[in-house]
Write an enzyme that holds these catalytic residues in place. Sequence first.
Site, PDB file in Angstrom:
ATOM      1  N   SER A  38       0.818  -1.139   0.067  1.00 54.25           N
ATOM      2  CA  SER A  38      -0.021   0.005  -0.018  1.00 54.25           C
ATOM      3  C   SER A  38       0.847   1.222  -0.103  1.00 54.25           C
ATOM      4  CB  SER A  38      -0.771   0.019   1.334  1.00 54.25           C
ATOM      5  OG  SER A  38      -1.375   1.275   1.329  1.00 54.25           O
TER       6      SER A  38
ATOM      7  N   ARG B  82       1.813   8.732  -7.713  1.00 55.81           N
ATOM      8  CA  ARG B  82       2.467   7.500  -8.190  1.00 55.81           C
ATOM      9  C   ARG B  82       3.191   7.442  -9.390  1.00 55.81           C
ATOM     10  NH1 ARG B  82      -3.125   4.121  -6.733  1.00 55.81           N
ATOM     11  NH2 ARG B  82      -2.639   4.105  -4.628  1.00 55.81           N
TER      12      ARG B  82
END
Lengths: 642, 249
Positions: A289, A335
């Site tokens: 995560s 990301r």
Amino acid sequence: MSQSNSKLDSKIPDGPLDKKWETHKNNIKVVSPANKRKHTIIVVGTGLAGASASASLAELGYNVKTFCIQDSPRRAHSIAAQGGINAAKNYQNDNDSVFRLFYDTIKGGDYRAREANVYRLAELSANIIDQCVAQGVPFAREYGGLLANRSFGGVLVSRTFYARGQTGQQLLLGAYGAMMRQVDLGKVEMYPRREMLDVIVVDGKARGIVVRNLITGAVERYAADAVILATGGYGNLYYLSTNAKNSNATAIWRAYKRGAYFANPCFVQIHPTCIPVSGDYQSKLTLMSESLRNDGRVWVPKKKGDNRPPNEIPEEERDYYLERRYPSYGNLVPRDVASRNAKYVCDEGRGVGETGLAVYLDFSDAIRRLGEDYIRDKYGNLFEMYERITGEDPYKTPMKIYPAVHYTMGGLWVDYNLMSTIPGLYVLGEANFSDHGANRLGASALMQGLADGYFIIPYTIGDYLANTDLPPVSTEEKAFEESEKEIQEFVKRLLSVKGKKTVMEFHRELGMIMWNKVGMSRNAKGLQEALSDIPALREEFWKNVNVPGDEKHLNKNLEFAGRVADFLELGELVAMDALQREESCGGHFREEYATPDGEALRNDEKFSFVAAWQYKGEGKKPELVREDLKFEYVKPTQRSYK
Amino acid sequence: MKNMTLKLLIWRQKDANSPGEMVPYTVENVSPHMSFLEMLDVLNEKIIKEGGDPIEFDNDCREGICGMCSLVINGIPHGTQHRTATCQLHMRHFKDGDTITIEPFRAKPFPVIKDLAVDRSAFDRIIAKGGYISVNTGSAPDANSIPISKEAADLAMDAAECIGCGACVAACPNASAALFVGAKISQYTFLPQGKPEAKRRALRMIEQMDAEGFGNCSNHGECEAVCPKEISILNIARMRREFLKAAIR
């Protein structure tokens, strides 16, 4: 390449941004309770979007038929989402707001999403948390009894709600429970172990689907007044991804071939923190995560080829490259930025581990500062998962991570009502393209899936049903008949090739082409190569694939063969889209278009549009249709996380 | 660790109505870093190349959360590794030359579909009877309007972690689903939202559990031992208490 604007109407309501959804809701029609029970709606997929839509529509009184590919609707891949769900509650008093969530999402998506959709998503985010708490979702709480939050990448506030490292599981079980309640009440009919293989279009409207029963092999027909696809993304196109093994693009691909436009297929998210590949037998990659980047520090050795164990590398010989390059966001950059930087340092020869394709995610500072118990409480299950897979203890030695395909921002084109270019065919969640632009922020997929299913589709589908003439359709209609015949032939054809290579071998080869040439960074030469490699592989597939077994029993290889056949077509479209987009934005990084320090260089003048592709028939080049993006409330700028 | 050669004894069964049998296989070059299912992938690829019918087994997320994988490995559901679903079991826990038996989850309410794949839809039918809080979309109050102590939320979460794989049933000599049902019922006992329909939930879920043909719990504790999420057997006690409260008016 012909381009036009006239074909696509996004149906964005007039008025100021913060009033659009409310005005729209006031203007759309409502179906009376007595008439709702006369309508049947098909929902394909039971992840967050599909389950929440099924439950909400059934609660309203519609008859819902819901299909899923797994043995139980609770298996849908939303269940694997770990970190959390965003909501603009401002419970932390850190100046969060609907506008800030909207702004972060638009910026995070590198200005390639629609303002109106994203604003609505931010507006609805708070209701989602309320709904889930009422359902008994056990979110993390503070000692005072109120909800806890944490931070995610690409934002400066703490707005992510979570249930340990299993937020997706808990939200999905909430939605699944709500749907199963409607099964008990007779309003949802649940069809598990069915794979949707076609959308049936009658008089220009979506009126049903054809599925294959995966246990008996029977091809089954179902008619309805509207069809909702909530079938997830196409990350498995790359073979190795964090997606579940059954996640696939077949439902949206078959819909594309029936006339639904496919938007921004090249926008694929590569997640920075995944467990690296360990061997050629690798079947999937496991995500660690993003929430770990709250407390973990990413680094590689400063020296090339430094293969000392991590704890023998002194502090001054480590390069905490994200903190160095992006002092204000540090390890919490979005990301796409984190992934690209991991690639850069590995390309420089500074990667770690046996393959050199990994970087460290180190918790030793956080453990020293906060104690091992604190870290265990927050991330215990993730650490355990890491240890189970790698055999290494992340409390003692840094994790090794590397980027992997995780999510697809692209998907079927939808208007503001979430309707595709086929009237009556709606697309929700990851399967559509709508809210994340060129890069999705962490903890926003769960938010979008549930916003679509709980709070948008129940309103917008009513307007369609109330305004549309929908004469009864029988499953004996010609369109059903022909579709079933095509599917039977397709299955027979797959089984009759009897070649030498397995389905998995083809899938792996396709994955390698995609990862190497249409992956984390792309260039025109590589994309052109992919555009000749993929059709060649496709041709070989149909001559040389070996699909064992028969169509009358459970046959995973046969299921996968059909999906890989579709991936072999979709891959080409992804490469085509990546080639036409001569700019870098979000997850789409073209090496030719970068700033001097290696950041994505957008070209707003030429590429501020949604690229929607229209299928033109087998062997024909699809047509690119543009939907221009207008930015009235945020000014697109060079994204900076420095 | 070097690569291994393993002997496998695998349950093969054409469909629900055909008899099954254990069939021997050899799989070579197994890396200790492979997951158990990747090892089966390698075997299946070999079977296909040799013109055989590959082994069917259910799996999906391969990260231990969807609950779709199953398998009884050397007599134990999900194998010997504690707190680990089959898909998260890695070959480093086996030795070169080992013989491994692989069977489906066995229980009357979980009929075999093919080989190692079984039908666990009975669990969905139990959930349909009350594995939720009956709240329609749109009618929820503000999330922070009901404070819930951290302890209660944590206990609810402990119970809610169940992945619905059915290992508890496969491990139980009575094929009882008490841990699965107990976990769901318990989750809502810790939350104020779960109280209004607590009685109805317990009665209906337990009635359905019995109707599906699951056996009674006689406190063997095998369920907790094999549970990949280590769901506590205390949840069964809570279920019984809820059932008693509901049954005695």
